[in-house]
Enzyme design. Sequence first.
Site, PDB file in Angstrom:
ATOM      1  CG  ASP A   1      -8.715 -10.784  -1.000  1.00 15.80           C
ATOM      2  OD1 ASP A   1      -9.260  -9.672  -1.092  1.00 15.80           O
ATOM      3  OD2 ASP A   1      -7.618 -11.049  -1.504  1.00 15.80           O
TER       4      ASP A   1
ATOM      5  CG  HIS B   1     -12.821  -4.146   2.305  1.00 14.33           C
ATOM      6  ND1 HIS B   1     -12.740  -3.392   3.437  1.00 14.33           N
ATOM      7  CD2 HIS B   1     -11.664  -4.831   2.230  1.00 14.33           C
ATOM      8  CE1 HIS B   1     -11.577  -3.611   4.023  1.00 14.33           C
ATOM      9  NE2 HIS B   1     -10.897  -4.472   3.306  1.00 14.33           N
TER      10      HIS B   1
HETATM   11  P1  IMP Z   1       0.776  -3.928  -1.995  1.00 12.85           P
HETATM   12  O1  IMP Z   1       0.025  -3.840  -0.700  1.00 12.85           O
HETATM   13  O2  IMP Z   1       0.000  -3.395  -3.166  1.00 12.85           O
HETATM   14  O3  IMP Z   1       2.151  -3.331  -1.868  1.00 12.85           O
HETATM   15  O4  IMP Z   1       0.991  -5.469  -2.328  1.00 12.85           O
HETATM   16  C1  IMP Z   1       1.829  -6.302  -1.507  1.00 12.85           C
HETATM   17  C2  IMP Z   1       1.203  -7.680  -1.348  1.00 12.85           C
HETATM   18  O5  IMP Z   1       0.009  -7.569  -0.573  1.00 12.85           O
HETATM   19  C3  IMP Z   1       0.759  -8.339  -2.660  1.00 12.85           C
HETATM   20  O6  IMP Z   1       0.939  -9.737  -2.528  1.00 12.85           O
HETATM   21  C4  IMP Z   1      -0.728  -8.023  -2.750  1.00 12.85           C
HETATM   22  O7  IMP Z   1      -1.430  -8.964  -3.532  1.00 12.85           O
HETATM   23  C5  IMP Z   1      -1.109  -8.118  -1.284  1.00 12.85           C
HETATM   24  N1  IMP Z   1      -2.292  -7.335  -0.899  1.00 12.85           N
HETATM   25  C6  IMP Z   1      -2.351  -6.020  -0.567  1.00 12.85           C
HETATM   26  N2  IMP Z   1      -3.589  -5.660  -0.231  1.00 12.85           N
HETATM   27  C7  IMP Z   1      -4.351  -6.752  -0.330  1.00 12.85           C
HETATM   28  C8  IMP Z   1      -5.739  -7.027  -0.086  1.00 12.85           C
HETATM   29  O8  IMP Z   1      -6.540  -6.158   0.310  1.00 12.85           O
HETATM   30  N3  IMP Z   1      -6.171  -8.305  -0.309  1.00 12.85           N
HETATM   31  C9  IMP Z   1      -5.315  -9.278  -0.716  1.00 12.85           C
HETATM   32  N4  IMP Z   1      -4.024  -9.077  -0.946  1.00 12.85           N
HETATM   33  C10 IMP Z   1      -3.525  -7.836  -0.761  1.00 12.85           C
HETATM   34 MG    MG Z   2     -10.105  -7.941  -0.959  1.00 14.91          MG
END
Ligand code: IMP
Ligand code: MG
Length: 340
Positions: free
Chosen positions: A13, A43
């Site tokens: 982000d 995104h």
């Molecule tokens: P997962 O990738 O869904 O397994 O989540 C694992 C961790 O990564 C969590 O804390 C999510 O909030 C974070 N996370 C995964 N993808 C993003 C993203 O695109 N932006 C922000 N946080 C992310």
């Molecule tokens: Mg994002």
Amino acid sequence: MPSMIVAGGQWGDEGKGKIVAYLAVHDKPKIIARSGVGPNAGHTVYFNGKKYGLRQVPCGFVYEGAKLLIGPGVLVNPEVLFAEVDVTGTKGRLWIDPYCTIIEPHHINQDKTSEFLREKIGTTGTGCGPANASRVERTAKLAKDFPKLAPFLADVPKEVNDALKRGELVLVEGSQGFGLSLYHGSYPHVTSKDTSASTLAADVGLGPTNVDDVMLIFKAYVSRVGEGPFPTEIPQEKAEEMGIVEFGTVTGRRRRIGTFDFDLARRAAMINGATQLTITCLDRLFKGAAGAKQLGQLPADAREFIKKIEREVGVPVTIVSTGSGEDDIVDMRAEKLGKR
Ligand code: IMP
Ligand code: MG
């Protein structure tokens, strides 16, 4: 010949979507290849007055001259992909690699019902972790196993490398951020894969000697969704006083907010091999920076902040974002790096 990887330097982000869209329109790459984990990313890009929250289609779609690719390292949820191809009108110029892992309903179910993933890690619940686990276990189904995906298949590494041989510009759009890396981030509160430039390159079949530029994106402050350490976190009330309240694109969860973390930034630049930095949301930290298009239009404290980042991180800040509008950008690449 030239290739640029866009990577996130914090916890995702950072505003990669807007920057990739800007680079696409401005630099006109022939290829825009999405790397990173998969549809856990959200995104945001504004284009022709419309807001898009994209999870699979590269944000670079806004430049119509580019071929859009999704590399074999990226997870694909076919439903999410089809819906986004529809809203972006990219059928016929978007291709995915036959070796992309497919997220199936049981992966999503596991991600949402596992107490560990849901509560302790705070995943996005999009099935990404369980799908990557299936790939590691060699039981995952791939894009080439689904007839519905047949019209979208292309050899992405070959497309990327053939374009480079022709001397065309290739833009690699990463997702997530450095602090979420499975290897370099705050394990176990991380995503299911490395998120640094080396892996972003591998995701699309780009060898290390063929990477020319790594543009590392930082927000002027830091945000994090989900659990895990956050050394520069500030209380919610303080963030509200600063006028900074954010919600996740994919999950709608409120983001935790903190001040710029110079230690994290230094380490992110080191491990990503950053050649340039972008600072986004500068206007949210320095109100006088809103809408600036040139360095000289930035207030003195904002310019000092940029200088401090360059001094502490040791990499030039070449792009600054000063608002959500497509043209709220200060692009200093020509002055700082010479015309390229
Ligand atoms: P997962 O990738 O869904 O397994 O989540 C694992 C961790 O990564 C969590 O804390 C999510 O909030 C974070 N996370 C995964 N993808 C993003 C993203 O695109 N932006 C922000 N946080 C992310
Ligand atoms: Mg994002």
